[in-house]
Design an enzyme around this catalytic site. Structure first.
Site, PDB file in Angstrom:
ATOM      1  N   GLY A  53      37.699  30.980  46.312  1.00 26.11           N
ATOM      2  CA  GLY A  53      37.366  32.399  46.357  1.00 26.11           C
ATOM      3  C   GLY A  53      37.520  32.958  47.764  1.00 26.11           C
ATOM      4  O   GLY A  53      38.357  32.495  48.546  1.00 26.11           O
ATOM      5  N   LEU A  54      36.710  33.968  48.076  1.00 29.96           N
ATOM      6  CA  LEU A  54      36.745  34.635  49.378  1.00 29.96           C
ATOM      7  C   LEU A  54      38.130  35.198  49.681  1.00 29.96           C
ATOM      8  O   LEU A  54      38.623  35.120  50.809  1.00 29.96           O
ATOM      9  CB  LEU A  54      36.304  33.684  50.500  1.00 29.96           C
ATOM     10  CG  LEU A  54      34.864  33.173  50.438  1.00 29.96           C
ATOM     11  CD1 LEU A  54      34.591  32.210  51.583  1.00 29.96           C
ATOM     12  CD2 LEU A  54      33.875  34.312  50.470  1.00 29.96           C
ATOM     13  N   CYS A  55      38.782  35.751  48.673  1.00 26.65           N
ATOM     14  CA  CYS A  55      40.124  36.317  48.857  1.00 26.65           C
ATOM     15  C   CYS A  55      40.207  37.718  48.259  1.00 26.65           C
ATOM     16  O   CYS A  55      41.244  38.107  47.721  1.00 26.65           O
ATOM     17  CB  CYS A  55      41.190  35.401  48.268  1.00 26.65           C
ATOM     18  SG  CYS A  55      40.899  34.878  46.565  1.00 26.65           S
ATOM     19  N   GLY A  56      39.112  38.461  48.339  1.00 27.69           N
ATOM     20  CA  GLY A  56      39.131  39.845  47.882  1.00 27.69           C
ATOM     21  C   GLY A  56      39.358  39.952  46.387  1.00 27.69           C
ATOM     22  O   GLY A  56      38.804  39.205  45.588  1.00 27.69           O
TER      23      GLY A  56
END
Length: 373
Positions: free
Chosen positions: A137-140
């Site tokens: 994750g952590l990819c908008g």
């Protein structure tokens, strides 16, 4: 003292309630503190945070650590974007030669009645959707974009009365479809941190067996196409049946020349990372007319089309990885900017709280001196 956002500062009132008992203190506060109208104009535009000094110091340190982490993740993502683009460039010579051979073989077989399983067009009764997402994750909104595209395509197929099944590539997509048991999923696969030919071959073998066994009549590839560092487009590509000319077709059957490619170059402009786009037309010269094949051209085509299928899947994985890391870089850049702004707001609140505490101590000293005199 507990922290609270949007709390008004005590200095914004003309006469603080705990300073009304002593006239010298009231006089000093009126002398040192701004007027009610001026303080209201000064503090109304900014969000203030009311905390104790210790809580503010802890929050400032926490925000600083978060800023360091997000800034480091941004730099790592920027380096991965470059490596992802280099992977696409390094795999291009093989794709160029493969497209050239497919064009030439197709010209040879135009006058013959050739039956190649991977190019056979059948009435569509069931469609396999190969959805490529990320493992992390952590990819908008990267994963949300391609999942919404898959949901739209599922709705379109359901409206047409066509059955479908999903092949999920990536942990995020697998988690999404597992929580929705009404969506039939044939296989869950992991994308991995780095696309390789071995991983692409495993996916190609899966879709190849589904199509050749006639379990599905069409295979569509859903992935995120890399456009720039700030833009990525979820696209749908018809993976099977393949075009014998080496063309790439969308879900509606509109084909483009696979020999025409876009090259992305990561550069810096005015101290900021930018991407330059360049359209490259790969020449596909035909073979010499006097060239002869040792084997039957149909057998050669049967051997090359699986390789071309593998190269298409590998390219989609590489494009998806470039889109993922660019989205992560943008998300971490926004998180770093937010941390800087929050740190500035906390520092202002800390300075105001400290100034208020010092001012209160001075006022107590003046009040004590005035009581003794």
């Amino acid at each position: 003292m507990s922290c609270s956002n949007l709390a008004p500062m005590w200095a914004s009132s003309a006469n603080p309630p705990h300073l009304d008992r002593f006239s010298p203190i009231a006089f000093f506060s009126a002398l040192r503190l701004p007027s009610a109208g001026a303080s209201t104009r000064r503090f109304r535009s900014a969000t203030t945070i009311s905390c104790g000094l210790r809580e503010l110091r802890n929050r400032i340190d926490s925000v600083k650590n978060t800023q360091k982490i997000t800034e480091a993740m941004k730099l790592v993502a920027a380096a991965k974007v470059r490596r992802a683009q280099e992977a696409v460039v390094n795999s291009r010579p093989f794709s160029e030669t493969l497209v050239e051979v497919l064009y030439s073989l197709n010209e040879r077989l135009q006058t013959e009645d050739v039956d190649v399983p991977l190019t056979r067009v059948r009435p569509v009764r069931k469609v396999a959707l190969l959805v490529v997402t990320s493992d992390r994750g952590l990819c908008g909104g990267f994963n949300n974009g391609i999942i919404k595209k898959a949901e739209q395509r599922i709705a379109e197929l359901s409206a047409l009365g066509i059955a479908y099944t999903v092949i999920s590539v990536g942990k995020k997509g697998g988690t999404y479809f597992q929580r929705r048991p009404y969506i039939p999923v044939d296989r869950f696969l992991e994308a991995g941190n780095l696309p390789t030919t071995k991983k692409a071959q495993a996916i190609a073998d899966e879709v190849f067996s589904l199509f050749v066994s006639e379990e599905v009549d069409k295979v569509e590839l859903l992935y995120t196409r890399f456009v720039s560092l700030v833009k990525s487009d979820p696209v749908i590509q018809t993976l099977l049946p393949l075009s014998p000319k080496g063309e790439i077709c969308d879900a509606n059957g509109v084909c483009v020349d696979a020999a025409e490619d876009e090259f992305f170059r990561l550069t810096t402009k005015e101290g900021k990372l930018t991407v330059e786009r360049e359209t490259v037309r790969i020449p596909t010269p035909s073979f010499s007319p006097i060239m002869e094949f040792e084997q039957d051209p149909v057998q050669i085509l049967d051997a090359l089309l699986p390789l071309y299928l593998n190269s298409q899947i590998l390219r989609a994985l590489q494009e998806s990885l470039a889109s993922e890391v660019s989205a992560r870089m943008a998300a971490m850049s926004n998180a770093t900017d937010n941390a800087v702004e929050l740190k500035r707001t906390l520092a202002i609140s800390y300075n105001r709280e400290r100034q208020a505490k010092i001012t209160g101590e001075i006022l107590e000293i003046i009040a004590g001196a005035d009581a003794l005199s």
